[in-house]
Motif scaffolding. Structure first.
Motif, short mmCIF file in Angstrom:
data_model
loop_
_atom_site.label_atom_id
_atom_site.label_comp_id
_atom_site.label_asym_id
_atom_site.label_seq_id
_atom_site.Cartn_x
_atom_site.Cartn_y
_atom_site.Cartn_z
N THR A 237 37.65 37.08 46.49
CA THR A 237 37.63 38.15 45.89
C THR A 237 37.65 38.57 44.86
O THR A 237 38.23 37.42 44.21
N ALA A 238 37.17 39.63 43.73
CA ALA A 238 37.32 40.21 42.32
C ALA A 238 38.86 40.19 43.16
O ALA A 238 40.15 41.32 43.76
N ARG A 239 40.06 40.06 41.79
CA ARG A 239 40.86 40.89 41.48
C ARG A 239 40.84 41.98 40.56
O ARG A 239 40.49 41.58 39.00
N PRO A 240 42.08 43.12 39.54
CA PRO A 240 41.74 43.72 39.08
C PRO A 240 42.08 42.77 37.86
O PRO A 240 43.24 42.33 37.96
N ARG A 241 42.11 43.43 36.21
CA ARG A 241 41.95 42.62 35.37
C ARG A 241 43.23 43.54 34.87
O ARG A 241 43.67 44.36 34.79
N PRO A 242 44.12 42.86 34.53
CA PRO A 242 45.59 43.44 34.33
C PRO A 242 45.63 43.69 32.66
O PRO A 242 46.17 44.58 32.32
N ASP A 243 44.36 43.53 31.48
CA ASP A 243 44.53 43.88 30.63
C ASP A 243 43.08 45.16 30.62
O ASP A 243 43.23 45.52 29.71
N CYS A 244 42.80 45.77 31.80
CA CYS A 244 41.89 47.09 31.42
C CYS A 244 42.25 48.33 31.22
O CYS A 244 43.33 48.95 31.07
N PRO A 245 41.82 48.87 30.18
CA PRO A 245 42.33 50.02 29.86
C PRO A 245 42.32 51.19 30.29
O PRO A 245 43.23 52.26 29.93
N ARG A 246 41.76 51.19 31.42
CA ARG A 246 41.33 52.38 32.02
C ARG A 246 42.00 52.79 33.09
O ARG A 246 43.14 53.43 33.76
N CYS A 247 43.13 51.30 34.38
CA CYS A 247 44.07 51.37 34.95
C CYS A 247 44.82 50.75 34.89
O CYS A 247 46.17 50.45 35.54
N HIS A 248 45.24 49.59 33.49
CA HIS A 248 45.96 49.40 33.75
C HIS A 248 46.65 47.99 34.32
O HIS A 248 48.51 47.98 35.14
N GLY A 249 45.46 47.19 34.85
CA GLY A 249 46.11 46.54 36.09
C GLY A 249 46.16 46.98 37.30
O GLY A 249 46.48 45.52 38.35
N GLU A 250 46.12 48.00 37.81
CA GLU A 250 46.46 48.89 39.19
C GLU A 250 45.49 48.47 39.96
O GLU A 250 45.52 49.50 41.06
N GLY A 251 44.66 48.85 39.35
CA GLY A 251 43.42 48.73 40.25
C GLY A 251 42.60 49.77 40.49
O GLY A 251 41.50 50.08 41.30
#
Length: 96
Positions: free
Chosen positions: A44-58
């Motif tokens: 399964t996929a995990r949130p990206r820690p460097d995502c600018p929208r959710c900041h890794g929170e998902g």
């Protein structure tokens, strides 16, 4: 067992841990989560820690009185892979 069969068996025994380590490193780098037991294998996929929208929170919380979490597209739009291995045994009794 001939020398050729023995050599092939030794190469296979050495290749399996290497393949498992390579697969684990690849899954970690691609932000995937691996779960395996005797009944199934799930990737399964995990949130990206460097995502600018959710900041890794998902995701983030939306709403007022009864807030709900809205999932970020960095992980929620990605596919899951499930492979069923052994059937789950049936219950002998009702669950209540």
């Amino acid at each position: 067992m001939t020398a050729r069969h023995l050599r092939a068996a030794l190469l296979l025994a050495a290749a399996v841990p290497l393949a498992a380590a390579t697969a684990a490193a690849t899954l970690r780098a691609s932000h995937l989560k691996l779960y395996a037991d005797r009944h199934r294998i799930e990737i399964t996929a995990r949130p990206r820690p460097d995502c600018p929208r959710c900041h890794g929170e998902g995701g983030w919380w939306t709403g007022g009185t009864f807030p709900e979490m809205e999932a970020c597209g960095c992980w929620s739009d990605r596919r899951e892979l499930r492979i069923r291995l052994l059937p789950i045994p049936a219950w002998n009794e009702p669950p209540f």
